[in-house]
Design a protein around this motif. Sequence first.
Motif, PDB file in Angstrom:
ATOM      1  N   PRO A  82       0.838  -1.208   0.000  1.00 42.35           N
ATOM      2  CA  PRO A  82       0.000   0.000   0.000  1.00 42.35           C
ATOM      3  C   PRO A  82       0.869   1.253   0.000  1.00 42.35           C
ATOM      4  O   PRO A  82       2.011   1.231   0.473  1.00 42.35           O
ATOM      5  CB  PRO A  82      -0.799  -0.121   1.309  1.00 42.35           C
ATOM      6  CG  PRO A  82      -0.740  -1.567   1.671  1.00 42.35           C
ATOM      7  CD  PRO A  82       0.584  -2.067   1.168  1.00 42.35           C
ATOM      8  N   PRO A  83       0.368   2.358  -0.533  1.00 40.23           N
ATOM      9  CA  PRO A  83       1.154   3.597  -0.540  1.00 40.23           C
ATOM     10  C   PRO A  83       1.590   3.981   0.872  1.00 40.23           C
ATOM     11  O   PRO A  83       0.828   3.831   1.830  1.00 40.23           O
ATOM     12  CB  PRO A  83       0.184   4.631  -1.124  1.00 40.23           C
ATOM     13  CG  PRO A  83      -0.831   3.832  -1.876  1.00 40.23           C
ATOM     14  CD  PRO A  83      -0.956   2.533  -1.152  1.00 40.23           C
ATOM     15  N   ALA A  84       2.818   4.465   0.995  1.00 43.93           N
ATOM     16  CA  ALA A  84       3.320   4.887   2.307  1.00 43.93           C
ATOM     17  C   ALA A  84       2.449   5.994   2.882  1.00 43.93           C
ATOM     18  O   ALA A  84       2.208   6.046   4.090  1.00 43.93           O
ATOM     19  CB  ALA A  84       4.767   5.351   2.179  1.00 43.93           C
ATOM     20  N   GLN A  85       1.980   6.871   2.014  1.00 41.88           N
ATOM     21  CA  GLN A  85       1.045   7.920   2.419  1.00 41.88           C
ATOM     22  C   GLN A  85      -0.332   7.541   1.896  1.00 41.88           C
ATOM     23  O   GLN A  85      -0.529   7.405   0.689  1.00 41.88           O
ATOM     24  CB  GLN A  85       1.470   9.273   1.847  1.00 41.88           C
ATOM     25  CG  GLN A  85       0.547  10.412   2.236  1.00 41.88           C
ATOM     26  CD  GLN A  85       1.018  11.743   1.679  1.00 41.88           C
ATOM     27  OE1 GLN A  85       2.108  11.843   1.134  1.00 41.88           O
ATOM     28  NE2 GLN A  85       0.196  12.764   1.819  1.00 41.88           N
ATOM     29  N   PRO A  86      -1.297   7.330   2.787  1.00 43.87           N
ATOM     30  CA  PRO A  86      -2.626   6.896   2.339  1.00 43.87           C
ATOM     31  C   PRO A  86      -3.212   7.836   1.290  1.00 43.87           C
ATOM     32  O   PRO A  86      -2.922   9.041   1.274  1.00 43.87           O
ATOM     33  CB  PRO A  86      -3.454   6.917   3.633  1.00 43.87           C
ATOM     34  CG  PRO A  86      -2.443   6.758   4.727  1.00 43.87           C
ATOM     35  CD  PRO A  86      -1.215   7.475   4.242  1.00 43.87           C
ATOM     36  N   LEU A  87      -4.028   7.283   0.423  1.00 42.51           N
ATOM     37  CA  LEU A  87      -4.674   8.091  -0.604  1.00 42.51           C
ATOM     38  C   LEU A  87      -5.595   9.117   0.040  1.00 42.51           C
ATOM     39  O   LEU A  87      -6.300   8.832   1.012  1.00 42.51           O
ATOM     40  CB  LEU A  87      -5.480   7.200  -1.548  1.00 42.51           C
ATOM     41  CG  LEU A  87      -4.698   6.190  -2.393  1.00 42.51           C
ATOM     42  CD1 LEU A  87      -5.662   5.341  -3.212  1.00 42.51           C
ATOM     43  CD2 LEU A  87      -3.705   6.893  -3.300  1.00 42.51           C
ATOM     44  N   GLY A  88      -5.579  10.319  -0.513  1.00 39.95           N
ATOM     45  CA  GLY A  88      -6.465  11.355  -0.029  1.00 39.95           C
ATOM     46  C   GLY A  88      -7.841  11.247  -0.665  1.00 39.95           C
ATOM     47  O   GLY A  88      -8.070  10.450  -1.586  1.00 39.95           O
ATOM     48  N   GLU A  89      -8.753  12.057  -0.186  1.00 36.76           N
ATOM     49  CA  GLU A  89     -10.096  12.063  -0.758  1.00 36.76           C
ATOM     50  C   GLU A  89     -10.020  12.491  -2.220  1.00 36.76           C
ATOM     51  O   GLU A  89      -9.365  13.468  -2.567  1.00 36.76           O
ATOM     52  CB  GLU A  89     -10.990  13.028   0.024  1.00 36.76           C
ATOM     53  CG  GLU A  89     -12.434  13.018  -0.437  1.00 36.76           C
ATOM     54  CD  GLU A  89     -13.320  13.912   0.411  1.00 36.76           C
ATOM     55  OE1 GLU A  89     -14.496  14.069   0.057  1.00 36.76           O
ATOM     56  OE2 GLU A  89     -12.816  14.447   1.429  1.00 36.76           O
ATOM     57  N   GLY A  90     -10.645  11.730  -3.065  1.00 33.18           N
ATOM     58  CA  GLY A  90     -10.627  12.050  -4.487  1.00 33.18           C
ATOM     59  C   GLY A  90      -9.437  11.485  -5.232  1.00 33.18           C
ATOM     60  O   GLY A  90      -9.309  11.683  -6.441  1.00 33.18           O
ATOM     61  N   GLU A  91      -8.546  10.758  -4.522  1.00 38.92           N
ATOM     62  CA  GLU A  91      -7.390  10.153  -5.178  1.00 38.92           C
ATOM     63  C   GLU A  91      -7.680   8.705  -5.547  1.00 38.92           C
ATOM     64  O   GLU A  91      -8.469   8.027  -4.890  1.00 38.92           O
ATOM     65  CB  GLU A  91      -6.158  10.182  -4.255  1.00 38.92           C
ATOM     66  CG  GLU A  91      -5.295  11.399  -4.373  1.00 38.92           C
ATOM     67  CD  GLU A  91      -3.944  11.180  -3.712  1.00 38.92           C
ATOM     68  OE1 GLU A  91      -2.920  11.425  -4.375  1.00 38.92           O
ATOM     69  OE2 GLU A  91      -3.909  10.767  -2.541  1.00 38.92           O
ATOM     70  N   GLY A  92      -7.009   8.231  -6.574  1.00 41.10           N
ATOM     71  CA  GLY A  92      -7.109   6.841  -6.974  1.00 41.10           C
ATOM     72  C   GLY A  92      -5.765   6.316  -7.424  1.00 41.10           C
ATOM     73  O   GLY A  92      -4.778   7.055  -7.509  1.00 41.10           O
ATOM     74  N   LEU A  93      -5.723   5.017  -7.709  1.00 38.59           N
ATOM     75  CA  LEU A  93      -4.514   4.379  -8.218  1.00 38.59           C
ATOM     76  C   LEU A  93      -4.722   3.990  -9.672  1.00 38.59           C
ATOM     77  O   LEU A  93      -5.822   3.594 -10.077  1.00 38.59           O
ATOM     78  CB  LEU A  93      -4.169   3.134  -7.391  1.00 38.59           C
ATOM     79  CG  LEU A  93      -3.781   3.366  -5.929  1.00 38.59           C
ATOM     80  CD1 LEU A  93      -3.525   2.029  -5.239  1.00 38.59           C
ATOM     81  CD2 LEU A  93      -2.553   4.265  -5.826  1.00 38.59           C
TER      82      LEU A  93
END
Length: 314
Positions: A235-246
């Motif tokens: 998983p990303p070291a910094q969690p995804l923010g609102e509105g972000e995707g992979l």
Amino acid sequence: MRFHSLLPLLLISTLPLPFTIAHPSPIKRLNPADADSQILNFLLTLEHLERAFYLAAPQKYSAQGFVTAGYTISDYGRFRQMGVHEASHVEFLESALAAAGMDRVQPCVYSFLDNDPRLFVATSLMLENVAASAYNAALAYIKDKAYLAAAASIFGVESRHATFVSGVPLASNPWNTAYETPLSMNQILTLISPYTQQCPASNAALLPASLYAFPQLNIDAHPTPSQPIDLTFAPPAQPLGEGEGLFAAWISGMGVVVTQVEGEGTQVPGDMADRGAVYVLVVRGSKDMSNLRIDDASTVAGPAFVVFPFGGDA
């Protein structure tokens, strides 16, 4: 695995990759006087690994072993010759650095995972494509014309090596697309890191300070176009923010195709067929793709190396 809302395939750009994929390389932030030495030392790091890979082969595999695996005596001889080439590249880069009064990186301790001729050939294909991509990208930054000419000469040989491996023993793509694929230094380091166990501590000071490897991305090495595929990465070291995707970025030649990552997978782009060697990244960005960048800063994992062979009618 089910995919509920796969993003339509999107061709991000057909501009040269340094403008569309490669995050400003660490070498851009060097003083001009230091840039060439760090670039040459980075290329030497790669050449040390290639030399070690090929020079270990005769101790692991016999000519008859290659024949039993479905290859030819000629194939075996060509791989041994490639080892001689890589040793020559090491000698040249070491001599160039020494002649300029520059320190040079020392070989690392390597661990190659091949245990049969077929895996050896597959690893060779990856290393030669990666080497071609490394030299291709480096040509944009080397300042000294003599070094530039020599690097261009080595670039041509690395590309010929990749052509041989793919086109002869593997009887597949003798090339990828109409263009080579330049990669950033961090992307190159990520691809070769699994084969490097430990390097001398003194090497770090001779390479860009911001050089680092991304988390590994594991993916089927021979994906099928237009079919779903699993992706394995941390998983990303910094969690995804609102509105972000992979997203999965499929890098080939001078273009990038992007698909949305849903859960632990994505769909392989349909137009990847016949493209040969392709590099896959997992990147983060806004779900509406308004600020999606394919660069080092947005990378979550990868690149991984995958191959799309030519079809029978290609």
